[in-house]
Design a protein around this motif. Structure first.
Motif, PDB file in Angstrom:
ATOM      1  N   THR A 132       7.831   8.859 -25.305  1.00 22.83           N
ATOM      2  CA  THR A 132       7.361   9.822 -26.308  1.00 22.83           C
ATOM      3  C   THR A 132       8.103  11.155 -26.247  1.00 22.83           C
ATOM      4  OG1 THR A 132       5.613  10.603 -24.839  1.00 22.83           O
ATOM      5  CG2 THR A 132       5.051   8.794 -26.360  1.00 22.83           C
ATOM      6  N   TYR A 133       9.035  11.311 -25.313  1.00 19.59           N
ATOM      7  CA  TYR A 133       9.749  12.579 -25.142  1.00 19.59           C
ATOM      8  C   TYR A 133      10.532  12.965 -26.402  1.00 19.59           C
ATOM      9  CZ  TYR A 133      12.746  16.163 -23.161  1.00 19.59           C
ATOM     10  OH  TYR A 133      13.398  17.335 -22.926  1.00 19.59           O
ATOM     11  N   ARG A 134      11.235  12.026 -26.991  1.00 20.82           N
ATOM     12  CA  ARG A 134      12.029  12.311 -28.196  1.00 20.82           C
ATOM     13  C   ARG A 134      11.129  12.712 -29.365  1.00 20.82           C
ATOM     14  NH1 ARG A 134      15.598   8.174 -31.654  1.00 20.82           N
ATOM     15  NH2 ARG A 134      16.468   9.681 -33.104  1.00 20.82           N
ATOM     16  N   LEU A 135       9.996  12.025 -29.523  1.00 25.52           N
ATOM     17  CA  LEU A 135       9.056  12.393 -30.581  1.00 25.52           C
ATOM     18  C   LEU A 135       8.520  13.801 -30.368  1.00 25.52           C
ATOM     19  CD1 LEU A 135       6.987   9.096 -30.969  1.00 25.52           C
ATOM     20  CD2 LEU A 135       8.618  10.044 -32.592  1.00 25.52           C
ATOM     21  N   ALA A 136       8.204  14.134 -29.115  1.00 26.09           N
ATOM     22  CA  ALA A 136       7.674  15.461 -28.818  1.00 26.09           C
ATOM     23  C   ALA A 136       8.697  16.548 -29.145  1.00 26.09           C
ATOM     24  CB  ALA A 136       7.271  15.536 -27.347  1.00 26.09           C
ATOM     25  N   ARG A 137       9.967  16.294 -28.905  1.00 24.26           N
ATOM     26  CA  ARG A 137      11.009  17.272 -29.230  1.00 24.26           C
ATOM     27  C   ARG A 137      11.117  17.474 -30.733  1.00 24.26           C
ATOM     28  NH1 ARG A 137      16.441  17.021 -26.167  1.00 24.26           N
ATOM     29  NH2 ARG A 137      16.557  18.944 -27.359  1.00 24.26           N
ATOM     30  N   LEU A 144       0.816  -1.210   0.000  1.00 21.21           N
ATOM     31  CA  LEU A 144       0.000   0.000   0.000  1.00 21.21           C
ATOM     32  C   LEU A 144       0.858   1.271   0.000  1.00 21.21           C
ATOM     33  CD1 LEU A 144      -2.839   1.068  -0.068  1.00 21.21           C
ATOM     34  CD2 LEU A 144      -2.877   1.021   2.432  1.00 21.21           C
ATOM     35  N   PRO A 145       1.879   1.407   0.839  1.00 17.17           N
ATOM     36  CA  PRO A 145       2.739   2.595   0.753  1.00 17.17           C
ATOM     37  C   PRO A 145       3.481   2.691  -0.588  1.00 17.17           C
ATOM     38  CG  PRO A 145       3.043   1.526   2.869  1.00 17.17           C
ATOM     39  CD  PRO A 145       2.182   0.620   2.029  1.00 17.17           C
ATOM     40  N   ALA A 146       3.887   1.569  -1.149  1.00 20.16           N
ATOM     41  CA  ALA A 146       4.572   1.578  -2.449  1.00 20.16           C
ATOM     42  C   ALA A 146       3.636   2.079  -3.540  1.00 20.16           C
ATOM     43  CB  ALA A 146       5.098   0.186  -2.769  1.00 20.16           C
ATOM     44  N   MET A 147       2.363   1.665  -3.515  1.00 22.01           N
ATOM     45  CA  MET A 147       1.391   2.128  -4.498  1.00 22.01           C
ATOM     46  C   MET A 147       1.147   3.626  -4.354  1.00 22.01           C
ATOM     47  SD  MET A 147      -1.304  -1.079  -4.574  1.00 22.01           S
ATOM     48  CE  MET A 147      -2.626  -0.067  -5.058  1.00 22.01           C
ATOM     49  N   ILE A 148       1.023   4.114  -3.125  1.00 22.52           N
ATOM     50  CA  ILE A 148       0.806   5.546  -2.896  1.00 22.52           C
ATOM     51  C   ILE A 148       2.014   6.344  -3.364  1.00 22.52           C
ATOM     52  CG2 ILE A 148       0.506   7.296  -1.094  1.00 22.52           C
ATOM     53  CD1 ILE A 148      -1.209   5.199   0.420  1.00 22.52           C
ATOM     54  N   ALA A 149       3.219   5.876  -3.073  1.00 18.54           N
ATOM     55  CA  ALA A 149       4.438   6.561  -3.512  1.00 18.54           C
ATOM     56  C   ALA A 149       4.543   6.578  -5.040  1.00 18.54           C
ATOM     57  CB  ALA A 149       5.662   5.885  -2.892  1.00 18.54           C
ATOM     58  N   THR A 150       4.166   5.494  -5.685  1.00 13.03           N
ATOM     59  CA  THR A 150       4.206   5.415  -7.152  1.00 13.03           C
ATOM     60  C   THR A 150       3.224   6.390  -7.775  1.00 13.03           C
ATOM     61  OG1 THR A 150       4.834   3.082  -7.011  1.00 13.03           O
ATOM     62  CG2 THR A 150       3.982   3.860  -9.121  1.00 13.03           C
ATOM     63  N   ILE A 151       2.025   6.444  -7.246  1.00 10.87           N
ATOM     64  CA  ILE A 151       1.003   7.361  -7.785  1.00 10.87           C
ATOM     65  C   ILE A 151       1.441   8.805  -7.567  1.00 10.87           C
ATOM     66  CG2 ILE A 151      -1.366   8.169  -7.477  1.00 10.87           C
ATOM     67  CD1 ILE A 151      -2.101   5.206  -6.886  1.00 10.87           C
ATOM     68  N   ALA A 152       1.959   9.107  -6.396  1.00  9.35           N
ATOM     69  CA  ALA A 152       2.436  10.470  -6.127  1.00  9.35           C
ATOM     70  C   ALA A 152       3.572  10.837  -7.068  1.00  9.35           C
ATOM     71  CB  ALA A 152       2.875  10.589  -4.671  1.00  9.35           C
ATOM     72  N   ALA A 153       4.488   9.917  -7.312  1.00  6.66           N
ATOM     73  CA  ALA A 153       5.606  10.169  -8.226  1.00  6.66           C
ATOM     74  C   ALA A 153       5.112  10.387  -9.652  1.00  6.66           C
ATOM     75  CB  ALA A 153       6.589   9.005  -8.171  1.00  6.66           C
ATOM     76  N   LEU A 154       4.117   9.640 -10.050  1.00  2.76           N
ATOM     77  CA  LEU A 154       3.550   9.801 -11.394  1.00  2.76           C
ATOM     78  C   LEU A 154       2.911  11.169 -11.552  1.00  2.76           C
ATOM     79  CD1 LEU A 154       2.876   8.490 -14.140  1.00  2.76           C
ATOM     80  CD2 LEU A 154       0.761   7.687 -13.116  1.00  2.76           C
ATOM     81  N   ILE A 155       2.165  11.612 -10.549  1.00  6.94           N
ATOM     82  CA  ILE A 155       1.509  12.924 -10.607  1.00  6.94           C
ATOM     83  C   ILE A 155       2.560  14.035 -10.683  1.00  6.94           C
ATOM     84  CG2 ILE A 155       0.093  14.551  -9.288  1.00  6.94           C
ATOM     85  CD1 ILE A 155      -1.512  12.084  -8.303  1.00  6.94           C
ATOM     86  N   VAL A 156       3.592  13.958  -9.868  1.00  7.70           N
ATOM     87  CA  VAL A 156       4.649  14.968  -9.868  1.00  7.70           C
ATOM     88  C   VAL A 156       5.389  14.952 -11.216  1.00  7.70           C
ATOM     89  CG1 VAL A 156       6.862  15.631  -8.824  1.00  7.70           C
ATOM     90  CG2 VAL A 156       4.926  15.000  -7.371  1.00  7.70           C
ATOM     91  N   ALA A 157       5.689  13.774 -11.730  1.00  7.31           N
ATOM     92  CA  ALA A 157       6.399  13.668 -13.004  1.00  7.31           C
ATOM     93  C   ALA A 157       5.566  14.244 -14.144  1.00  7.31           C
ATOM     94  CB  ALA A 157       6.755  12.207 -13.282  1.00  7.31           C
ATOM     95  N   ARG A 158       4.265  14.025 -14.142  1.00  7.93           N
ATOM     96  CA  ARG A 158       3.383  14.571 -15.197  1.00  7.93           C
ATOM     97  C   ARG A 158       3.300  16.084 -15.102  1.00  7.93           C
ATOM     98  NH1 ARG A 158       2.866  11.369 -19.446  1.00  7.93           N
ATOM     99  NH2 ARG A 158       2.376   9.283 -18.775  1.00  7.93           N
ATOM    100  N   GLN A 159       3.377  16.631 -13.897  1.00 11.30           N
ATOM    101  CA  GLN A 159       3.362  18.083 -13.743  1.00 11.30           C
ATOM    102  C   GLN A 159       4.652  18.702 -14.282  1.00 11.30           C
ATOM    103  OE1 GLN A 159       0.802  19.997 -12.777  1.00 11.30           O
ATOM    104  NE2 GLN A 159      -0.400  18.110 -12.705  1.00 11.30           N
ATOM    105  N   GLU A 182       6.854  17.158 -16.595  1.00 14.30           N
ATOM    106  CA  GLU A 182       6.967  16.852 -18.026  1.00 14.30           C
ATOM    107  C   GLU A 182       5.769  16.003 -18.433  1.00 14.30           C
ATOM    108  OE1 GLU A 182       7.676  16.841 -21.662  1.00 14.30           O
ATOM    109  OE2 GLU A 182       9.234  17.835 -20.499  1.00 14.30           O
ATOM    110  N   SER A 183       4.971  16.519 -19.379  1.00 11.96           N
ATOM    111  CA  SER A 183       3.751  15.807 -19.775  1.00 11.96           C
ATOM    112  C   SER A 183       4.023  14.587 -20.642  1.00 11.96           C
ATOM    113  CB  SER A 183       2.801  16.753 -20.508  1.00 11.96           C
ATOM    114  OG  SER A 183       3.414  17.225 -21.687  1.00 11.96           O
TER     115      SER A 183
END
Length: 166
Positions: free
Chosen positions: A29-34, A6-21, A23-24
């Motif tokens: 797909t980062y290289r394609l976007a560039r 459960l803590p690992a899932m919460i940490a993963t979701i939080a990391a995903l939200i921060v990472a999306r904020q 870099e979208s």
């Protein structure tokens, strides 16, 4: 173990939200976007998938009968703004299309053969067509893949009746 999962899932979701904020784009797909490319469907294309061809097809189309002489084909092609001239039988059965830019090659050919050529001889017999209930997104894909500016709209039966152009 639930105490770790459960803590690992919460940490993963939080990391995903921060990472999306930050870099979208994902790492894949980062290289394609560039390079200016995207895998996301544009809003315009999404809207086109909701609009049927019947909503935008033109009925006031210049058509040719299959026995129209080459001289008349060239005259009609010069008078119309259409990029494609549908060729139909006298009963309205679709036989093919003549792309007006392809007529330039006929102007260069031997003038002695011209009286023997009619619209059916120079049309593309298995030209791409679309039904009125297809979406504009499908029509656009067909136009892009075939390299044409206009597509005849037919009823889609084996002996298709010409209806309009899009």
């Amino acid at each position: 173990n639930y105490t770790v999962a459960l803590p690992a899932m919460i940490a993963t979701i939080a990391a995903l939200i921060v990472a999306r904020q930050i870099e979208s784009e994902s790492i894949d797909t980062y290289r394609l976007a560039r390079e200016g490319k995207t895998l996301h469907i544009a809003q315009e294309r999404l809207a086109l998938s909701q609009i049927p061809v019947s909503a935008v097809m033109r009925n006031d189309v210049t058509t040719l009968t299959e026995n129209t002489s080459l001289e008349d084909v060239l005259r009609i092609a010069g008078e119309t703004s259409q990029a494609t001239l549908p060729v139909v039988t006298t009963e309205g059965i679709f036989r093919g299309t003549i792309v007006t830019r392809d007529l330039l090659a006929l102007l260069i050919r031997d003038k002695e053969v011209s009286p023997l050529i009619n619209a059916f001889d120079i049309c593309i017999p298995h030209a791409p067509t679309i039904r009125p209930d297809a979406s504009l997104d499908v029509a656009l894909d067909l136009m892009e893949s075939e390299g044409v500016d206009e597509i005849p709209v037919t009823d889609g039966k084996p002996e298709s009746r010409f209806l309009a152009i899009v």
